[in-house]
Design an enzyme around this catalytic site. Structure first.
Site, PDB file in Angstrom:
ATOM      1  N   LYS A  60      12.602 -14.745  -1.186  1.00 32.09           N
ATOM      2  CA  LYS A  60      11.135 -14.839  -1.087  1.00 32.09           C
ATOM      3  C   LYS A  60      10.459 -13.686  -1.844  1.00 32.09           C
ATOM      4  O   LYS A  60       9.706 -12.886  -1.283  1.00 32.09           O
ATOM      5  CB  LYS A  60      10.690 -14.854   0.379  1.00 32.09           C
ATOM      6  CG  LYS A  60      11.300 -15.989   1.200  1.00 32.09           C
ATOM      7  CD  LYS A  60      10.840 -15.943   2.643  1.00 32.09           C
ATOM      8  CE  LYS A  60      11.443 -17.068   3.457  1.00 32.09           C
ATOM      9  NZ  LYS A  60      12.899 -16.896   3.708  1.00 32.09           N
ATOM     10  N   ASP A  63       5.785  -9.339  -5.012  1.00 33.78           N
ATOM     11  CA  ASP A  63       5.446  -7.984  -5.453  1.00 33.78           C
ATOM     12  C   ASP A  63       4.425  -8.135  -6.572  1.00 33.78           C
ATOM     13  O   ASP A  63       3.845  -9.207  -6.740  1.00 33.78           O
ATOM     14  CB  ASP A  63       6.714  -7.251  -5.928  1.00 33.78           C
ATOM     15  CG  ASP A  63       6.657  -5.748  -5.696  1.00 33.78           C
ATOM     16  OD1 ASP A  63       5.717  -5.119  -6.226  1.00 33.78           O
ATOM     17  OD2 ASP A  63       7.525  -5.212  -4.992  1.00 33.78           O
ATOM     18  N   PRO A  65       3.310  -8.762 -10.451  1.00 32.19           N
ATOM     19  CA  PRO A  65       3.926  -9.758 -11.332  1.00 32.19           C
ATOM     20  C   PRO A  65       5.141  -9.272 -12.112  1.00 32.19           C
ATOM     21  O   PRO A  65       6.168  -9.961 -12.162  1.00 32.19           O
ATOM     22  CB  PRO A  65       2.774 -10.150 -12.268  1.00 32.19           C
ATOM     23  CG  PRO A  65       1.550  -9.976 -11.428  1.00 32.19           C
ATOM     24  CD  PRO A  65       1.827  -8.760 -10.588  1.00 32.19           C
ATOM     25  N   THR A  67       7.234  -6.807 -11.527  1.00 32.85           N
ATOM     26  CA  THR A  67       8.366  -6.539 -10.639  1.00 32.85           C
ATOM     27  C   THR A  67       8.988  -7.840 -10.144  1.00 32.85           C
ATOM     28  O   THR A  67      10.218  -7.947 -10.029  1.00 32.85           O
ATOM     29  CB  THR A  67       7.915  -5.670  -9.453  1.00 32.85           C
ATOM     30  OG1 THR A  67       7.396  -4.435  -9.955  1.00 32.85           O
ATOM     31  CG2 THR A  67       9.070  -5.374  -8.510  1.00 32.85           C
TER      32      THR A  67
END
Length: 227
Positions: A60, A63, A65, A67
């Protein structure tokens, strides 16, 4: 419809024992956060050595974008056949992930997580200030526009997502209880008949399998039901 068996047991050895017991069956395996953090990327290789299982790495990702794209690329390169991102990250973040993965030789299926099946309607509204049905459809539209392959959702949203995004847009539905029993920490649970009626492409089952007396027999019974 495919069965995805959740490997959520307390130790690596217990998870591997379940995988060995299910060798030769037409299933996917789901590796969640606890197993991945504890057992590492090599755990995927150990599972594939048992029977070349298809593996859904359920982290899931959520963070900023760049990362998210970094993480998705790493997971894709270690043998994941399916990964997921939080749809709450938004259209830009999901698009960046898909752009990063576009040039991979073997790109996994990428799904967006909508509303966790542990949420009740009231709990979801408290966090998002929207009702579940409206929010999930908006998240699904964003995921589709970003180029993702489908959604992780409850059975109760699957059909509406298919109508909105097309029947080829995958829905993977956790919270499946194939037999009568405890729903544990899930709020929006369903059975296999409901999953079929709502056109789920994948169902996720964990505890009803590995808490059973004979996990292989239980999986075989589920596979018969989803035909």
């Amino acid at each position: 419809m495919k069965l995805c068996v959740a490997l959520d047991l307390a130790s690596r050895d217990e998870n591997l024992a379940i995988a060995r017991a299910l060798k030769g069956l037409d299933i996917w395996l789901k590796v969640g956060l606890r197993s991945y953090l504890r057992d590492g990327a090599n755990f995927l290789n150990e599972l594939k050595k048992i029977d070349d299982f298809k593996i859904f790495v359920d982290l899931k990702i959520y963070d900023i974008p760049n990362t998210m794209a970094d993480a998705a690329e790493v997971i894709s390169n270690i043998g994941a056949d399916m990964i997921n991102l939080h749809a709450s990250s938004g259209l830009r973040a999901m698009s960046e992930v898909m752009n990063r993965l576009a040039n991979l030789r073997e790109k996994p299926l990428v799904l967006a997580v909508s509303a966790l099946t542990s949420f009740s309607d009231d709990e979801f509204y408290e966090v998002y200030n929207q009702n579940i049905d409206e929010a999930v459809l908006k998240m699904s539209q964003n995921a589709k526009n970003a180029g993702l392959d489908g959604m992780v959702c409850s059975v109760f949203e699957s059909l509406a997502i298919k109508k909105e995004c097309g029947t080829d847009f995958i829905t993977l539905t956790p919270g499946i209880r194939p037999f009568k029993g405890n729903s544990d920490d899930q709020k929006r649970v369903a059975n296999i008949v409901m999953a079929k009626q709502n056109l789920s492409d994948f169902i996720v089952v964990g505890r009803p399998i590995y808490k059973s007396f004979n996990p292989r027999e239980t999986v075989e019974k589920i596979l018969q039901e989803i035909l």
